[in-house]
Design an enzyme around this catalytic site. Sequence first.
Site, PDB file in Angstrom:
ATOM      1  N   ASP A   1     -19.045  -0.920  14.330  1.00  0.00           N
ATOM      2  CA  ASP A   1     -18.648   0.492  14.321  1.00  0.00           C
ATOM      3  C   ASP A   1     -17.316   0.589  13.597  1.00  0.00           C
ATOM      4  O   ASP A   1     -16.816  -0.409  13.045  1.00  0.00           O
ATOM      5  CB  ASP A   1     -18.587   1.054  15.753  1.00  0.00           C
ATOM      6  CG  ASP A   1     -18.973   2.533  15.787  1.00  0.00           C
ATOM      7  OD1 ASP A   1     -18.306   3.330  15.115  1.00  0.00           O
ATOM      8  OD2 ASP A   1     -19.939   2.886  16.485  1.00  0.00           O
TER       9      ASP A   1
ATOM     10  N   HIS B   1     -20.260   5.351  10.664  1.00  0.00           N
ATOM     11  CA  HIS B   1     -19.649   4.418  11.637  1.00  0.00           C
ATOM     12  C   HIS B   1     -19.335   3.060  11.005  1.00  0.00           C
ATOM     13  O   HIS B   1     -19.451   2.028  11.674  1.00  0.00           O
ATOM     14  CB  HIS B   1     -20.573   4.235  12.850  1.00  0.00           C
ATOM     15  CG  HIS B   1     -20.623   5.431  13.766  1.00  0.00           C
ATOM     16  ND1 HIS B   1     -19.643   5.703  14.690  1.00  0.00           N
ATOM     17  CD2 HIS B   1     -21.522   6.438  13.874  1.00  0.00           C
ATOM     18  CE1 HIS B   1     -19.954   6.820  15.347  1.00  0.00           C
ATOM     19  NE2 HIS B   1     -21.086   7.291  14.858  1.00  0.00           N
TER      20      HIS B   1
ATOM     21  N   GLU C   1     -24.729  10.136  13.173  1.00  0.00           N
ATOM     22  CA  GLU C   1     -23.428  10.778  12.925  1.00  0.00           C
ATOM     23  C   GLU C   1     -22.797  10.373  11.590  1.00  0.00           C
ATOM     24  O   GLU C   1     -21.631   9.998  11.541  1.00  0.00           O
ATOM     25  CB  GLU C   1     -22.465  10.444  14.080  1.00  0.00           C
ATOM     26  CG  GLU C   1     -22.959  10.973  15.402  1.00  0.00           C
ATOM     27  CD  GLU C   1     -22.032  10.634  16.572  1.00  0.00           C
ATOM     28  OE1 GLU C   1     -21.884  11.497  17.445  1.00  0.00           O
ATOM     29  OE2 GLU C   1     -21.486   9.518  16.615  1.00  0.00           O
TER      30      GLU C   1
ATOM     31  N   TRP D   1     -21.260   3.487  25.761  1.00  0.00           N
ATOM     32  CA  TRP D   1     -20.260   3.471  24.688  1.00  0.00           C
ATOM     33  C   TRP D   1     -18.925   3.123  25.327  1.00  0.00           C
ATOM     34  O   TRP D   1     -18.641   3.541  26.461  1.00  0.00           O
ATOM     35  CB  TRP D   1     -20.205   4.838  23.994  1.00  0.00           C
ATOM     36  CG  TRP D   1     -21.540   5.241  23.450  1.00  0.00           C
ATOM     37  CD1 TRP D   1     -22.431   6.097  24.016  1.00  0.00           C
ATOM     38  CD2 TRP D   1     -22.159   4.742  22.263  1.00  0.00           C
ATOM     39  NE1 TRP D   1     -23.566   6.181  23.243  1.00  0.00           N
ATOM     40  CE2 TRP D   1     -23.429   5.357  22.165  1.00  0.00           C
ATOM     41  CE3 TRP D   1     -21.770   3.843  21.261  1.00  0.00           C
ATOM     42  CZ2 TRP D   1     -24.307   5.102  21.106  1.00  0.00           C
ATOM     43  CZ3 TRP D   1     -22.637   3.595  20.217  1.00  0.00           C
ATOM     44  CH2 TRP D   1     -23.893   4.218  20.144  1.00  0.00           C
ATOM     45  N   THR D   2     -18.087   2.389  24.607  1.00  0.00           N
ATOM     46  CA  THR D   2     -16.913   1.843  25.297  1.00  0.00           C
ATOM     47  C   THR D   2     -15.573   2.312  24.720  1.00  0.00           C
ATOM     48  O   THR D   2     -14.568   1.624  24.864  1.00  0.00           O
ATOM     49  CB  THR D   2     -16.956   0.297  25.294  1.00  0.00           C
ATOM     50  OG1 THR D   2     -16.996  -0.153  23.932  1.00  0.00           O
ATOM     51  CG2 THR D   2     -18.154  -0.226  26.050  1.00  0.00           C
TER      52      THR D   2
END
Length: 635
Positions: free
Chosen positions: A202, A276, A353, A490-491
């Site tokens: 990402d 990303h 996205e 998601w972190t």
Amino acid sequence: MKKSLFVAVFLVSFFITDAQRTAAISVIPQPVSLVRGAGYFTLPGNGVIIAAKNEEVKRMATDLAAKLSKGLNKITVKEGTAVQPKSISLLLVNDKSIRKDGYRLKVTTGGVSLSANEPSGIFYGIQTLLQLFPTLVERKADVMVDDKWVLPVVTIEDHPRFGWRGLMLDVSRHFFTVAQVKDYIDQMVKYKFNLLHLHLTDDQGWRIQIKSLPKLTEVGAWRVERTGTFGTLSKPEAGEAATYGGFYTQEDIKELVKYATDRFVNILPEIDVPGHSLAAIAAYPELSCTPGEYYVSPGDRFMVWPGGGQHFYGLIDNTLCPANEKVYEFMEKVFTEVAQLFPFEYIHMGGDETARNFWEKTDAIKAMMQKENLKNLDEVQSYFVKRMEKIINSKGKKMIGWDEILDGGLAPNAAVMSWRGMKGGIEAARQGHEVVMSPTDFAYIDYMQGDAAIEPPVYATLRLKKAYQFDPLPEGIDASLVKGGQANLWTEQVYNTRHLQYMTWPRGFAIAEALWSPKEKRDWNDFAKRTEQHFARLTAAEVKYAPSIYDPIVEVSKKDTATIIIKLSTEIEGLSIHYSFDNSFPDQYYPKYNAPLTVPKDAAAIKMITYRDNQPTGRMIIIPIAELRKRAGIK
Ligand code: ACM
């Protein structure tokens, strides 16, 4: 203290109580059929596990024996093909009535037999069997117990509803080590998850070694260190060292894959492109449509979502350029190595996205649109996705991507992972494509699980009760195309493993049950009770969980332009809510909520807490009245 006395003290303190022995059976996910019989089976302290003549079953038997050999117990493993009395027998059978990955578990007063057609069924049966043992079985530390285990008499027949029962872990926004990922696998398999989706790349980090592209990890795996609220963190300063990060070497990946495979877990690797991709571009800036110098994002704000909706644009170009042939050569190298490392049949190419505001201004994109007859930027992205699929298919793998890959036309063989609700999945199935459901509404476990006043801040909420309503199979769609579902963690806001656990449990229970158990077995009140039993198991295993179901749900509205109405409720039954407006901390002797509240004139805050049986159950929640006014839309 004399040694004998010392031992006696510990024996007493860890003696399994009758209450523990007779506690209701609480299996998560709920089995297809569970019939409680009369009485108990006592496994002697020197008990035996009989293992079928099969290497995997023997390994599972050895692991189980280790788990049961606590304190004075010493459980041993023997090979065998028939049930033996006073033992736990793990038997491979040929029984058409046991479905794929299913098992039959019988506890009688004389012993335990667990039968399955395949080792996977034995594995799932062992997870159920462990949940029949007292909570103590989950304790990590060796403890002194009395020299026997006691199990309730029960017959369980079971098999999964879906074959894809996943959890997604984002190891890019925050990096988790091999040991930490293994620990996560240990937790997930207890609830019969069988798929770990690793979000490996990402904007904030590239986490997998690609030997032919060394800069991906030399540069792309590291960023300047920031702590706080993601999306608001400060950009790198000139000359600042990139010290936060990490990546998995190819040897690490092999180790993880082996660990997962031994536990019947597939690992789905995700390489998220063309959006990303800032970490990749920081390593290889020539892959961008927009030449320049790039950095791996430390969590700064470089994408903008005006109004907080689905529309967005980039302040920095974090996309790979679909009009650049070098990008396809790059992806060929990446997918070649990824395909060799992961035995799972799918590779995930992301596709979500993608900001196109820089593509719009790029001459090479405009020329490509003319040459390839692409009418708009959706079709540009679709062109890119179709080329990804060609590469992935050429490596002998199937491609899956987030539901944006539908835009501009789906690649011919692609599977779709539906996240913006289920509509993408429904549409993909309508077009004859395979689908995995992971909608934000039910399965985004990065969202808050209770009131924003007490939970670490995230922009949305998903309570346990809502997650429990997840059904991956909407009406009217071809069930054979819905492979299953998964929850996504998601972190951005998950900095450490304790919080990783907090976000996963108990919502992971709900998702596990949605994916394994028959739909008609859903029962929220019963599930909530089982969840509470499993909180004790998590505590024993030293795993953190969110206690948010014990906190009040606060709904605020306005009666007129200035009057706030506060409605309180609870997610689970049997709690009373006590509150104050006078700044003091309420306890069970404070007013008990029983009807909507209005705020007394000049009050500064409401404080609330839940009780059950005179014990506090929830956390103290404090909400300033100014915040309530905001929530009610009062200026
Ligand atoms: C996603 O949540 N962007 C797939």
